[in-house]
Scaffold this motif. Structure first.
Motif, PDB file in Angstrom:
ATOM      1  N   CYS A 109      -8.045   2.939  12.387  1.00 18.19           N
ATOM      2  CA  CYS A 109      -9.275   2.702  11.647  1.00 18.19           C
ATOM      3  C   CYS A 109      -9.902   1.423  12.190  1.00 18.19           C
ATOM      4  CB  CYS A 109      -8.915   2.544  10.167  1.00 18.19           C
ATOM      5  SG  CYS A 109     -10.326   2.319   9.105  1.00 18.19           S
ATOM      6  N   ASP A 110     -11.218   1.448  12.454  1.00 18.18           N
ATOM      7  CA  ASP A 110     -11.870   0.236  12.935  1.00 18.18           C
ATOM      8  C   ASP A 110     -13.123  -0.111  12.140  1.00 18.18           C
ATOM      9  OD1 ASP A 110     -13.484   2.254  13.847  1.00 18.18           O
ATOM     10  OD2 ASP A 110     -13.692   1.476  15.884  1.00 18.18           O
ATOM     11  N   TYR A 111     -13.303   0.537  11.009  1.00 23.70           N
ATOM     12  CA  TYR A 111     -14.457   0.254  10.162  1.00 23.70           C
ATOM     13  C   TYR A 111     -13.973   0.128   8.718  1.00 23.70           C
ATOM     14  CZ  TYR A 111     -14.070   4.956   8.364  1.00 23.70           C
ATOM     15  OH  TYR A 111     -13.583   6.082   7.761  1.00 23.70           O
ATOM     16  N   VAL A 112     -14.853  -0.375   7.875  1.00 23.46           N
ATOM     17  CA  VAL A 112     -14.503  -0.463   6.456  1.00 23.46           C
ATOM     18  C   VAL A 112     -15.754  -0.233   5.614  1.00 23.46           C
ATOM     19  CG1 VAL A 112     -14.811  -2.963   6.238  1.00 23.46           C
ATOM     20  CG2 VAL A 112     -13.223  -1.801   4.739  1.00 23.46           C
ATOM     21  N   ASN A 121     -12.718  -5.038 -11.654  1.00 27.21           N
ATOM     22  CA  ASN A 121     -11.374  -5.087 -11.075  1.00 27.21           C
ATOM     23  C   ASN A 121     -10.964  -3.778 -10.395  1.00 27.21           C
ATOM     24  OD1 ASN A 121     -11.132  -3.683 -13.439  1.00 27.21           O
ATOM     25  ND2 ASN A 121      -9.126  -4.511 -13.949  1.00 27.21           N
ATOM     26  N   ILE A 122     -11.920  -2.939 -10.052  1.00 31.13           N
ATOM     27  CA  ILE A 122     -11.620  -1.709  -9.308  1.00 31.13           C
ATOM     28  C   ILE A 122     -12.514  -1.671  -8.069  1.00 31.13           C
ATOM     29  CG2 ILE A 122     -11.675   0.805  -9.326  1.00 31.13           C
ATOM     30  CD1 ILE A 122     -10.972   0.699 -12.282  1.00 31.13           C
ATOM     31  N   ILE A 123     -11.836  -1.588  -6.912  1.00 22.15           N
ATOM     32  CA  ILE A 123     -12.553  -1.558  -5.638  1.00 22.15           C
ATOM     33  C   ILE A 123     -12.176  -0.282  -4.898  1.00 22.15           C
ATOM     34  CG2 ILE A 123     -10.779  -2.903  -4.415  1.00 22.15           C
ATOM     35  CD1 ILE A 123     -13.117  -4.151  -2.772  1.00 22.15           C
ATOM     36  N   GLU A 124     -13.154   0.277  -4.207  1.00 16.32           N
ATOM     37  CA  GLU A 124     -12.923   1.455  -3.369  1.00 16.32           C
ATOM     38  C   GLU A 124     -13.085   1.024  -1.913  1.00 16.32           C
ATOM     39  OE1 GLU A 124     -14.818   5.890  -2.707  1.00 16.32           O
ATOM     40  OE2 GLU A 124     -15.108   4.883  -4.631  1.00 16.32           O
ATOM     41  N   ILE A 125     -12.025   1.240  -1.143  1.00 14.11           N
ATOM     42  CA  ILE A 125     -12.026   0.852   0.263  1.00 14.11           C
ATOM     43  C   ILE A 125     -11.733   2.094   1.097  1.00 14.11           C
ATOM     44  CG2 ILE A 125     -11.037  -0.674   2.016  1.00 14.11           C
ATOM     45  CD1 ILE A 125      -9.972  -2.382  -0.377  1.00 14.11           C
ATOM     46  N   ASN A 126     -12.705   2.530   1.888  1.00 19.25           N
ATOM     47  CA  ASN A 126     -12.554   3.728   2.735  1.00 19.25           C
ATOM     48  C   ASN A 126     -11.999   4.912   1.950  1.00 19.25           C
ATOM     49  OD1 ASN A 126     -13.487   2.146   4.787  1.00 19.25           O
ATOM     50  ND2 ASN A 126     -11.610   2.126   5.955  1.00 19.25           N
ATOM     51  N   ASP A 130      -0.902   0.516   1.532  1.00 15.98           N
ATOM     52  CA  ASP A 130      -0.273   0.334   2.835  1.00 15.98           C
ATOM     53  C   ASP A 130      -0.115   1.733   3.425  1.00 15.98           C
ATOM     54  OD1 ASP A 130       1.373  -0.077   5.018  1.00 15.98           O
ATOM     55  OD2 ASP A 130       2.798  -1.351   3.951  1.00 15.98           O
ATOM     56  N   TYR A 131      -0.778   1.999   4.550  1.00 14.97           N
ATOM     57  CA  TYR A 131      -0.761   3.349   5.119  1.00 14.97           C
ATOM     58  C   TYR A 131       0.660   3.845   5.380  1.00 14.97           C
ATOM     59  CZ  TYR A 131       0.383   1.687   9.816  1.00 14.97           C
ATOM     60  OH  TYR A 131       1.016   1.137  10.890  1.00 14.97           O
ATOM     61  N   ARG A 132       1.617   2.926   5.571  1.00 13.25           N
ATOM     62  CA  ARG A 132       2.995   3.335   5.843  1.00 13.25           C
ATOM     63  C   ARG A 132       3.682   3.886   4.595  1.00 13.25           C
ATOM     64  NH1 ARG A 132       4.632  -2.376   8.175  1.00 13.25           N
ATOM     65  NH2 ARG A 132       3.652  -2.842   6.203  1.00 13.25           N
ATOM     66  N   LYS A 133       3.214   3.478   3.431  1.00 11.04           N
ATOM     67  CA  LYS A 133       3.832   3.934   2.187  1.00 11.04           C
ATOM     68  C   LYS A 133       2.975   4.975   1.496  1.00 11.04           C
ATOM     69  CE  LYS A 133       6.006  -0.491   1.506  1.00 11.04           C
ATOM     70  NZ  LYS A 133       6.052  -1.694   0.711  1.00 11.04           N
ATOM     71  N   ASN A 134       1.663   4.686   1.426  1.00  6.71           N
ATOM     72  CA  ASN A 134       0.690   5.656   0.893  1.00  6.71           C
ATOM     73  C   ASN A 134       0.990   6.077  -0.541  1.00  6.71           C
ATOM     74  OD1 ASN A 134      -1.716   6.734   1.638  1.00  6.71           O
ATOM     75  ND2 ASN A 134      -0.873   8.544   2.622  1.00  6.71           N
ATOM     76  N   LYS A 135       1.620   5.223  -1.341  1.00  6.59           N
ATOM     77  CA  LYS A 135       2.046   5.622  -2.675  1.00  6.59           C
ATOM     78  C   LYS A 135       1.238   4.997  -3.804  1.00  6.59           C
ATOM     79  CE  LYS A 135       6.799   6.295  -1.305  1.00  6.59           C
ATOM     80  NZ  LYS A 135       8.153   5.806  -1.339  1.00  6.59           N
ATOM     81  N   SER A 136       0.839   3.763  -3.650  1.00  6.22           N
ATOM     82  CA  SER A 136       0.345   3.024  -4.803  1.00  6.22           C
ATOM     83  C   SER A 136      -1.177   3.036  -4.957  1.00  6.22           C
ATOM     84  CB  SER A 136       0.830   1.585  -4.737  1.00  6.22           C
ATOM     85  OG  SER A 136       0.383   0.985  -3.553  1.00  6.22           O
ATOM     86  N   ALA A 137      -1.843   4.033  -4.417  1.00  6.47           N
ATOM     87  CA  ALA A 137      -3.301   4.088  -4.555  1.00  6.47           C
ATOM     88  C   ALA A 137      -3.752   5.522  -4.706  1.00  6.47           C
ATOM     89  CB  ALA A 137      -3.963   3.455  -3.344  1.00  6.47           C
ATOM     90  N   ASN A 138      -4.996   5.685  -5.156  1.00  9.83           N
ATOM     91  CA  ASN A 138      -5.569   7.012  -5.379  1.00  9.83           C
ATOM     92  C   ASN A 138      -6.716   7.237  -4.406  1.00  9.83           C
ATOM     93  OD1 ASN A 138      -3.933   7.129  -7.734  1.00  9.83           O
ATOM     94  ND2 ASN A 138      -5.486   5.967  -8.821  1.00  9.83           N
ATOM     95  N   LYS A 139      -6.710   8.380  -3.750  1.00 10.21           N
ATOM     96  CA  LYS A 139      -7.851   8.765  -2.906  1.00 10.21           C
ATOM     97  C   LYS A 139      -8.927   9.322  -3.804  1.00 10.21           C
ATOM     98  CE  LYS A 139      -6.934   9.149   1.776  1.00 10.21           C
ATOM     99  NZ  LYS A 139      -7.824   9.007   2.858  1.00 10.21           N
ATOM    100  N   SER A 140     -10.151   8.920  -3.565  1.00  8.37           N
ATOM    101  CA  SER A 140     -11.243   9.453  -4.385  1.00  8.37           C
ATOM    102  C   SER A 140     -11.772  10.734  -3.783  1.00  8.37           C
ATOM    103  CB  SER A 140     -12.356   8.418  -4.500  1.00  8.37           C
ATOM    104  OG  SER A 140     -12.939   8.172  -3.241  1.00  8.37           O
TER     105      SER A 140
END
Length: 138
Positions: free
Chosen positions: A100-103, A111-116, A128-138
């Motif tokens: 990934c080279d953009y954001v 207190n809620i941010i959406e990043i990519n 952390d892309y290596r774990k991919n556990k602690s976030a939700n994809k929108s």
């Protein structure tokens, strides 16, 4: 450590010295192993290289700063986002993505941010892309 003739028993000294050296080597291996484990399971030690964007939260408590990291000829780009608490000045790495080279950052609330496309509740959630556990994809 002296024998009945008053001489130092070298076998006993070398044996004791060997135990001490073996113990020190074991301690060093445990410490190095722990540091190695932490460096590959946490994004806290990663430093940003090229700043590619900043966004403040609606209440101006937090600022998210995005960095593009160049892995060189053998690796792809990665993006790191650092959350800065403007109230107390603390920094925390909250987002690490590879290939990934953009954001694209958007605050959905204070207190809620959406990043990519990844939604994080700050300051607690981390992606952390290596774990991919602690976030939700929108």
């Amino acid at each position: 450590m002296k024998n009945k003739f008053g001489w130092i028993n070298m076998k006993r000294v070398l044996s004791s010295l060997g135990v001490v050296i073996a113990f020190l080597i074991l301690v060093c291996m445990i410490v190095c192993g722990y540091k190695f484990y932490k460096s590959y399971t946490s994004i806290e030690g990663i430093k940003g290289e090229e700043c590619i964007g900043k966004k403040r939260s609606p209440d101006s408590r937090y600022e998210a700063q995005a960095f593009r990291n160049n892995g060189g000829a053998t690796s792809d780009y990665a993006v790191l986002v650092v959350l800065i608490d403007l109230k107390n000045g603390t920094e925390k790495n909250i987002f690490w993505d590879y290939h990934c080279d953009y954001v694209e950052m958007k605050w959905n609330s204070n207190n809620i941010i959406e990043i990519n496309g990844i939604v994080l509740k700050v300051p607690d959630q981390v992606y952390d892309y290596r774990k991919n556990k602690s976030a939700n994809k929108s």
